[in-house]
Scaffold this motif. Structure first.
Motif, mmCIF file in Angstrom:
data_model
loop_
_atom_site.group_PDB
_atom_site.id
_atom_site.type_symbol
_atom_site.label_atom_id
_atom_site.label_comp_id
_atom_site.label_asym_id
_atom_site.label_seq_id
_atom_site.Cartn_x
_atom_site.Cartn_y
_atom_site.Cartn_z
ATOM 1 N N ARG A 1 9.057 10.201 2.332
ATOM 2 C CA ARG A 1 10.107 10.978 1.652
ATOM 3 C C ARG A 1 9.581 12.365 1.281
ATOM 4 N N LYS A 2 8.359 12.429 0.779
ATOM 5 C CA LYS A 2 7.775 13.715 0.388
ATOM 6 C C LYS A 2 7.564 14.625 1.597
ATOM 7 N N LEU A 3 7.111 14.039 2.725
ATOM 8 C CA LEU A 3 6.922 14.843 3.935
ATOM 9 C C LEU A 3 8.245 15.401 4.437
ATOM 10 N N ILE A 4 9.291 14.583 4.366
ATOM 11 C CA ILE A 4 10.617 15.017 4.828
ATOM 12 C C ILE A 4 11.159 16.117 3.918
ATOM 13 N N GLN A 5 11.079 15.891 2.621
ATOM 14 C CA GLN A 5 11.644 16.847 1.673
ATOM 15 C C GLN A 5 10.911 18.191 1.683
ATOM 16 N N SER A 6 9.624 18.153 2.001
ATOM 17 C CA SER A 6 8.852 19.397 2.060
ATOM 18 C C SER A 6 8.823 19.989 3.464
ATOM 19 N N ASP A 7 9.528 19.326 4.394
ATOM 20 C CA ASP A 7 9.583 19.762 5.794
ATOM 21 C C ASP A 7 8.179 19.923 6.385
ATOM 22 N N GLN A 8 7.341 18.931 6.099
ATOM 23 C CA GLN A 8 5.962 18.926 6.610
ATOM 24 C C GLN A 8 5.751 17.725 7.529
ATOM 25 N N LEU A 9 6.643 17.555 8.477
ATOM 26 C CA LEU A 9 6.577 16.393 9.352
ATOM 27 C C LEU A 9 5.338 16.413 10.231
ATOM 28 N N VAL A 10 4.833 15.227 10.534
ATOM 29 C CA VAL A 10 3.720 15.057 11.469
ATOM 30 C C VAL A 10 4.147 14.023 12.507
ATOM 31 N N SER A 11 3.515 14.030 13.648
ATOM 32 C CA SER A 11 3.741 12.958 14.612
ATOM 33 C C SER A 11 3.236 11.659 13.998
ATOM 34 N N MET A 12 3.930 10.570 14.309
ATOM 35 C CA MET A 12 3.597 9.323 13.605
ATOM 36 C C MET A 12 3.874 8.107 14.468
ATOM 37 N N ILE A 13 3.229 7.016 14.087
ATOM 38 C CA ILE A 13 3.488 5.702 14.667
ATOM 39 C C ILE A 13 4.024 4.811 13.556
ATOM 40 N N LEU A 14 5.213 4.246 13.766
ATOM 41 C CA LEU A 14 5.790 3.303 12.814
ATOM 42 C C LEU A 14 5.478 1.896 13.300
ATOM 43 N N TRP A 15 4.618 1.205 12.568
ATOM 44 C CA TRP A 15 4.138 -0.112 12.995
ATOM 45 C C TRP A 15 4.683 -1.186 12.056
ATOM 46 N N GLY A 16 5.392 -2.139 12.626
ATOM 47 C CA GLY A 16 5.914 -3.225 11.809
ATOM 48 C C GLY A 16 6.669 -4.226 12.653
ATOM 49 N N PRO A 17 7.000 -5.379 12.077
ATOM 50 C CA PRO A 17 7.707 -6.428 12.817
ATOM 51 C C PRO A 17 9.125 -5.987 13.163
ATOM 52 N N PRO A 18 9.818 -6.754 13.999
ATOM 53 C CA PRO A 18 11.190 -6.378 14.390
ATOM 54 C C PRO A 18 12.136 -6.376 13.199
ATOM 55 N N GLU B 1 3.179 -3.988 17.718
ATOM 56 C CA GLU B 1 1.795 -4.371 18.000
ATOM 57 C C GLU B 1 0.819 -3.453 17.279
ATOM 58 N N ASN B 2 -0.371 -3.959 17.027
ATOM 59 C CA ASN B 2 -1.392 -3.178 16.347
ATOM 60 C C ASN B 2 -1.723 -1.937 17.170
ATOM 61 N N PRO B 3 -1.426 -0.729 16.663
ATOM 62 C CA PRO B 3 -1.667 0.487 17.447
ATOM 63 C C PRO B 3 -3.138 0.713 17.771
ATOM 64 N N SER B 4 -4.040 0.108 16.999
ATOM 65 C CA SER B 4 -5.469 0.246 17.298
ATOM 66 C C SER B 4 -5.800 -0.318 18.674
ATOM 67 N N PHE B 5 -5.034 -1.331 19.105
ATOM 68 C CA PHE B 5 -5.271 -1.952 20.399
ATOM 69 C C PHE B 5 -4.355 -1.402 21.489
ATOM 70 N N GLU B 6 -3.160 -0.948 21.109
ATOM 71 C CA GLU B 6 -2.125 -0.655 22.100
ATOM 72 C C GLU B 6 -1.845 0.826 22.313
ATOM 73 N N VAL B 7 -2.334 1.701 21.438
ATOM 74 C CA VAL B 7 -2.129 3.141 21.585
ATOM 75 C C VAL B 7 -3.487 3.783 21.842
ATOM 76 N N LEU C 1 -3.601 8.342 19.161
ATOM 77 C CA LEU C 1 -3.629 7.760 17.811
ATOM 78 C C LEU C 1 -4.234 8.747 16.815
ATOM 79 N N SER C 2 -5.247 9.504 17.255
ATOM 80 C CA SER C 2 -5.904 10.455 16.357
ATOM 81 C C SER C 2 -5.007 11.635 16.009
ATOM 82 N N ARG C 3 -3.969 11.867 16.813
ATOM 83 C CA ARG C 3 -3.037 12.967 16.569
ATOM 84 C C ARG C 3 -1.792 12.523 15.804
ATOM 85 N N CYS C 4 -1.735 11.246 15.471
ATOM 86 C CA CYS C 4 -0.561 10.691 14.780
ATOM 87 C C CYS C 4 -0.978 10.024 13.474
ATOM 88 N N ARG C 5 -0.055 9.985 12.550
ATOM 89 C CA ARG C 5 -0.253 9.246 11.314
ATOM 90 C C ARG C 5 0.402 7.876 11.484
#
Length: 407
Positions: free
Chosen positions: A33-50, A152-158, A163-167
């Motif tokens: 929320r803070k990143l969005i509101q401050s318009d400081q977006l970064v590339s990201m990986i959203l990791w979680g179950p379906p 899936e765990n991004p450590s294994f699949e990305v 991965l180093s360029r994404c949060r």
């Protein structure tokens, strides 16, 4: 017309305040929320179950930041399409810069889209290395803001460079109270009510997946469209059968894989095959199972039958090449082989004993006799002096001299 649009799409949240769950990310003090509101977006990986809001969150981010939003599925997308989208994003930036130079004094409308392109890639773990490599330059220079979604765990699949360029942001399985809110929204859209026992059964059967809740409600509505209240029997019919409880990130996941490993360790073929079948039937990734078999072959069989590692690796490779469902046979054969192989944990135990000393004593000085001596100064300091390739002397640090790990 809305009746042709899936219920999950019709009630999809449109802003952060409508979004349910993931308070650690989008709550009032959430980092996203803070990143969005401050318009400081970064590339990201959203990791979680379906069904926990990965796609909805990506769309909301684009809406809240007035960004161009492009959505892809890694299952159906090729490299050509990825390159085309990146090219269009670059052209959008160039056009914006040219317009800015021509009209620096003209105030832009508040709701006008920025030149930012958010590229959402669902199931990004299904992209191979070459496909993931294609994102690197454009993520690096800001041409696109990448949002990848994965179960899936991004450590294994990305790949590491991407991965180093994404949060990485971890999305949690939804709680029953959160599913309740989503269920109520679905019922309101369908203009239905639901009995308490039916609702409890539905929420308990959903495995924390909001999409499951909404899909089952939608099926229940179509089974009896004229009925105003959905009862337990209708929900049970909509489910067809009570789903196997198998949360890929929860306790039952670890219970089952633990039972699987321990059954192989005990050479209990029947039990190992049963737990294998449970995992496969519940939707476990075959590569996860095969990966555990590779680890098991070294950890529990080890020097008793070193070819077990070769077999386990070939099972993993077969699962990669053939895929589900045919790779079930490869897994089954591998499990039987590992179960019937002799067991020996001596190499694993030896390593763990050595690791314990590393943790206890830290980096003890390496004996001079086996130090590298590429310069004259090092040779003058007796680095490598008296080195014998086939010495029988202990080469451990002095504090550990003579210690035996492998027995």
């Amino acid at each position: 017309m809305d009746s042709y649009i899936p219920l999950a799409e019709r009630v999809r949240p449109k802003n952060l305040d409508e979004f349910v769950g993931q308070k650690h990310l989008v709550g009032q003090n959430g980092i996203l929320r803070k990143l969005i509101q401050s318009d400081q977006l970064v590339s990201m990986i959203l990791w979680g179950p379906p069904g926990v809001g990965k796609t909805s969150l990506a769309r909301i981010i684009a809406t809240e930041t007035n960004s161009h939003f492009v959505s892809l599925s890694a299952v159906t997308t090729g490299l050509d399409q990825v390159r085309k989208i990146i090219k269009e994003a670059r052209e959008r930036i160039n056009k914006s810069e040219q317009l800015s130079l021509r009209s620096t004094s003209t105030r832009q409308p508040d709701n006008q889209k920025t030149s930012r392109t958010i590229l959402f890639v669902d199931e990004i773990h299904r992209f191979n290395k070459a496909q993931q490599d294609a994102f690197l330059p454009s993520v690096e220079d800001g041409t696109i803001t990448l949002i990848g979604a994965t179960t899936e765990n991004p450590s294994f699949e990305v790949i590491g460079p991407l991965l180093s360029r994404c949060r990485v942001f971890v999305l949690n399985q939804l709680e029953k109270e959160e599913l309740d809110i989503i269920c109520d929204r679905g019922l309101k859209e369908l203009k239905k009510t639901i009995s308490k026992d039916a609702k409890d059964f539905l929420l308990n059967s959903a495995n924390g997946d909001s999409r499951n809740v909404l899909n089952i409600l939608e099926i229940a509505d179509r089974l009896l469209p004229a009925k105003k209240q959905i009862d337990l029997k209708v929900i049970q019919n909509a489910l067809q059968r009570e789903s196997l409880y198998y949360d890929l990130l929860g306790e039952e996941h670890y219970n089952t894989i633990s039972a699987f490993i321990k059954s192989m360790r005990a050479s209990n073929v029947d039990a190992a095959l049963y737990y294998l079948a449970r995992m496969v039937e519940a939707g476990e990734d075959p590569l996860f199972i095969a990966r555990r078999m590779v680890v098991f072959s070294s950890e529990d069989i080890g020097m008793a039958q070193p070819t077990a590692l070769v077999v386990a690796n070939e099972v993993f490779r077969a699962c990669e090449t053939i895929g589900f469902p045919e790779c079930r046979e490869n897994l089954a054969v591998g499990v039987v082989y590992l179960c019937k192989s002799p067991k020996n944990r001596s190499a694993y135990n030896a390593y763990m004993a050595a690791l314990a000393d590393v943790k206890q004593f830290g980096n003890l000085p390496i004996p001079l006799v086996i130090r590298n001596a590429p310069t004259k100064l090092m040779k003058d300091l007796n680095y490598g002096k008296g080195y014998d390739s086939y010495t029988k002397e202990s080469l451990l640090p002095d504090k550990l001299k003579g210690k035996k790990y492998y027995k």
